[in-house]
Design a protein around this motif. Sequence first.
Motif, PDB file in Angstrom:
ATOM      1  N   TYR A   6      41.629  86.278  90.623  1.00 29.08           N
ATOM      2  CA  TYR A   6      40.371  85.742  90.240  1.00 29.08           C
ATOM      3  C   TYR A   6      39.709  84.822  90.931  1.00 29.08           C
ATOM      4  CZ  TYR A   6      43.837  86.987  86.718  1.00 29.08           C
ATOM      5  OH  TYR A   6      44.916  86.799  85.347  1.00 29.08           O
TER       6      TYR A   6
ATOM      7  N   VAL B  37      40.551  84.258  84.096  1.00 34.19           N
ATOM      8  CA  VAL B  37      39.810  84.596  82.831  1.00 34.19           C
ATOM      9  C   VAL B  37      40.235  84.426  81.341  1.00 34.19           C
ATOM     10  CG1 VAL B  37      39.455  87.259  83.802  1.00 34.19           C
ATOM     11  CG2 VAL B  37      41.296  87.087  82.426  1.00 34.19           C
TER      12      VAL B  37
ATOM     13  N   LEU C  89      41.802  88.662  78.116  1.00 31.46           N
ATOM     14  CA  LEU C  89      42.900  89.413  78.809  1.00 31.46           C
ATOM     15  C   LEU C  89      41.839  90.921  78.724  1.00 31.46           C
ATOM     16  CD1 LEU C  89      46.347  88.932  79.623  1.00 31.46           C
ATOM     17  CD2 LEU C  89      44.607  88.408  81.465  1.00 31.46           C
TER      18      LEU C  89
ATOM     19  N   THR D 248      39.454  91.685  77.686  1.00 37.23           N
ATOM     20  CA  THR D 248      37.926  92.355  77.362  1.00 37.23           C
ATOM     21  C   THR D 248      37.783  91.505  79.147  1.00 37.23           C
ATOM     22  OG1 THR D 248      36.866  89.912  76.645  1.00 37.23           O
ATOM     23  CG2 THR D 248      37.061  91.742  75.506  1.00 37.23           C
ATOM     24  N   GLY D 249      38.208  90.499  79.284  1.00 33.55           N
ATOM     25  CA  GLY D 249      37.635  90.032  81.169  1.00 33.55           C
ATOM     26  C   GLY D 249      37.117  89.035  81.131  1.00 33.55           C
TER      27      GLY D 249
ATOM     28  N   LYS E  92      34.439  85.669  81.003  1.00 32.45           N
ATOM     29  CA  LYS E  92      34.722  84.187  81.699  1.00 32.45           C
ATOM     30  C   LYS E  92      35.516  83.451  80.874  1.00 32.45           C
ATOM     31  CE  LYS E  92      30.741  85.191  84.877  1.00 32.45           C
ATOM     32  NZ  LYS E  92      29.571  85.157  85.130  1.00 32.45           N
TER      33      LYS E  92
END
Length: 403
Positions: free
Chosen positions: A43, A97, A100, A102-103, A105
């Motif tokens: 990441y 993230v 998980l 939607t990703g 921030k």
Amino acid sequence: MSDNTLAPASTSGTSTRRNGPRWRAATLIALTLVAGLGLPAAYGAAYADENTGTGTADARTDMRKTVDGLVADGKRPAALISTRERDGRTRTYTAGVGDLATGAKVPADGQVRIGSNTKTFTAVVVLQLVGEGKIDLDAPIETYLPNLLRGEGVDGRHITVRQLLQHTSGLPEYTQTVAENFTEVQHRYVEPRELLDIALKGKASFPPGAKWEYSNTNYIVAGLLVQKITGRPLAEEINKRVVERIGLRHTYFPQPGDMTIREKHPKGYFAPQPGAPLRDVTVQDPSWGWAAGAMISTNSDLNRFFTALLDGRLLRPAQLKEMRTTVPAEDPVPGSRYGLGLMSKPLSCGGVSWGHGGDIPGYETRGGVTESGRAVNVAVTVLPGDLAALTEVEKAVDGALCR
């Protein structure tokens, strides 16, 4: 108890005595996972734009490497770190993230469930009541809660308030039973007395005062003590006596039925068994942790709390001295010592840090404050599945305090 009473703990002999101030790796073995999370291999780190101090470039670079390292190779979904200098300068770091699915921030300095850090808040209220002359640390708990503690080897007439806060009471642990039935309690309110009833089905671990052994049950009793003495809910007393007093803007004790996290936050995860997909457990009723582990906060608020505590802004000198009077508590860090809801750990650069730490399904938090006033808190969004994983988070704290 009602028909919703949790099933008895397994009698397989699984130990829950090895992991100090956490929710127990053995106790939560069905709820934790580190290896093989199935997360993306790397990441990019994100750095907060809410900083009030720049710090040195080398220090910032080191912290960025640290936060990145905590999520490298898919070890954890997210990591958050907040640092605070003696002069109040703060800086926050995130990596991974926050969701998980939607990703999304990781929110800078997002709220997390702080688990056993709650114990320190509870201990502060008890010690404030000691300072007000309403509780005697060395009086038997029977003095205040008659006939509450009775069981195999358990007798409240021989267990003092101090021994509860210090984990030297010998009271049996209740969390293994709850952990083995976590899906039953994830969305259900559990009364404190139900937790105590679960514990008292077991036998005392040792005679009161004979040794140190961490047991969440001690703080369930401490919470009941606060309510008996004040005549008010524990959450209300913590809010009035601690949260409002030092201006913690993002810290609270969830009310019954409050299963969400109110402000911006990363989601918390666990796998029901090693190798299984991670499950989102962000929404849960933390009443099963109650006075031992229900609260929600941020890294920066925890830094403010522990700094204020050690600066003497919450307790009178006599009670702060009692809180910092410790006994050996070698787990999880060799050389660690436990006071009254407060722990000291040796630093690699010399001296010690003071704090607590906490785990609850979905979140792990670790932190500390040095005698010079530097503070750091680290949060990750999956529990450690082994000692190496826990040690990595502890080393992150040590590195930040020793930089």
